[in-house]
Design a protein around this motif. Structure first.
Motif, PDB file in Angstrom:
ATOM      1  N   ARG A   1      50.554  65.759  50.288  1.00 13.79           N
ATOM      2  CA  ARG A   1      51.029  66.885  49.752  1.00 13.79           C
ATOM      3  C   ARG A   1      52.525  67.102  50.017  1.00 13.79           C
ATOM      4  O   ARG A   1      53.140  66.592  50.579  1.00 13.79           O
ATOM      5  N   ALA A   2      52.835  67.714  48.944  1.00 13.01           N
ATOM      6  CA  ALA A   2      54.233  68.168  48.659  1.00 13.01           C
ATOM      7  C   ALA A   2      54.780  68.799  49.733  1.00 13.01           C
ATOM      8  O   ALA A   2      54.156  69.621  50.390  1.00 13.01           O
ATOM      9  N   ALA A   3      55.998  68.440  50.230  1.00 12.51           N
ATOM     10  CA  ALA A   3      56.843  69.072  51.052  1.00 12.51           C
ATOM     11  C   ALA A   3      57.424  70.673  50.739  1.00 12.51           C
ATOM     12  O   ALA A   3      58.516  70.488  49.932  1.00 12.51           O
ATOM     13  N   PRO A   4      56.888  71.730  50.915  1.00 12.84           N
ATOM     14  CA  PRO A   4      57.497  72.980  50.495  1.00 12.84           C
ATOM     15  C   PRO A   4      58.759  73.055  51.318  1.00 12.84           C
ATOM     16  O   PRO A   4      59.088  72.793  52.334  1.00 12.84           O
ATOM     17  N   ALA A   5      59.648  73.740  50.510  1.00  8.33           N
ATOM     18  CA  ALA A   5      61.145  73.702  51.040  1.00  8.33           C
ATOM     19  C   ALA A   5      61.351  74.487  52.390  1.00  8.33           C
ATOM     20  O   ALA A   5      61.841  74.055  53.288  1.00  8.33           O
ATOM     21  N   VAL A   6      60.313  75.447  52.368  1.00  9.26           N
ATOM     22  CA  VAL A   6      60.222  76.407  53.921  1.00  9.26           C
ATOM     23  C   VAL A   6      59.694  75.437  54.808  1.00  9.26           C
ATOM     24  O   VAL A   6      60.344  75.401  55.952  1.00  9.26           O
ATOM     25  N   ALA A   7      58.887  74.305  54.815  1.00 17.68           N
ATOM     26  CA  ALA A   7      58.579  73.642  55.768  1.00 17.68           C
ATOM     27  C   ALA A   7      59.647  72.354  56.012  1.00 17.68           C
ATOM     28  O   ALA A   7      59.664  72.313  57.297  1.00 17.68           O
TER      29      ALA A   7
ATOM     30  N   GLU B   1      51.618  77.280  52.776  1.00 16.93           N
ATOM     31  CA  GLU B   1      50.629  78.009  51.825  1.00 16.93           C
ATOM     32  C   GLU B   1      49.513  76.818  51.551  1.00 16.93           C
ATOM     33  O   GLU B   1      49.913  75.750  50.974  1.00 16.93           O
ATOM     34  N   GLY B   2      48.360  77.044  51.730  1.00 16.49           N
ATOM     35  CA  GLY B   2      47.270  76.143  51.167  1.00 16.49           C
ATOM     36  C   GLY B   2      46.966  74.979  51.989  1.00 16.49           C
ATOM     37  O   GLY B   2      45.957  74.204  52.054  1.00 16.49           O
ATOM     38  N   CYS B   3      47.411  75.132  53.270  1.00 19.06           N
ATOM     39  CA  CYS B   3      47.224  73.869  54.421  1.00 19.06           C
ATOM     40  C   CYS B   3      46.094  74.166  55.028  1.00 19.06           C
ATOM     41  O   CYS B   3      45.140  73.392  55.233  1.00 19.06           O
ATOM     42  N   GLY B   4      46.022  75.315  55.682  1.00 18.53           N
ATOM     43  CA  GLY B   4      45.055  75.694  56.520  1.00 18.53           C
ATOM     44  C   GLY B   4      44.558  74.965  57.933  1.00 18.53           C
ATOM     45  O   GLY B   4      43.511  75.069  58.614  1.00 18.53           O
TER      46      GLY B   4
END
Length: 100
Positions: A1-7, A36-39
């Motif tokens: 999964r791509a690393a969102p900037a916030v994470a 978002e989308g991880c769950g």
């Protein structure tokens, strides 16, 4: 999964991480990954904090052996590395798919 900037920012900054995880409390009394989308869910906040490393390049555990620059997301991964043949420990052969 791509690393969102916030994470990525939250994992690198413990105070931001604490805010992200606290904001992720779900209705069941557990914690939900804020990405978002991880769950991914957990009853323990610490598990979500560790889980967030999956979404970033944050690797807080360094080998420390002379000449070795490996870093790891989890302490257990560092322990396995230190016990590996790379540092004179017992080698465990890992067989990949299709190998015998």
């Amino acid at each position: 999964r791509a690393a969102p900037a916030v994470a990525a920012a939250a994992v690198a900054n413990p105070e931001a991480l604490e805010q992200e995880v606290r904001a992720a409390v779900d209705g069941s009394g557990g914690f939900l990954c804020p990405v978002e989308g991880c769950g991914v869910r957990s009853k323990l906040k610490g598990n979500i904090k560790s889980h967030l490393r999956v979404h970033s390049d944050y690797r807080p555990y360094g080998c420390g052996k002379e000449g070795c620059k490996r870093t790891f997301r989890w302490k257990s991964s560092l322990s396995h590395h230190l016990e590996s043949a790379a540092h004179g420990g017992k080698a465990r052969k890992i067989i990949g798919k299709g190998e015998k």
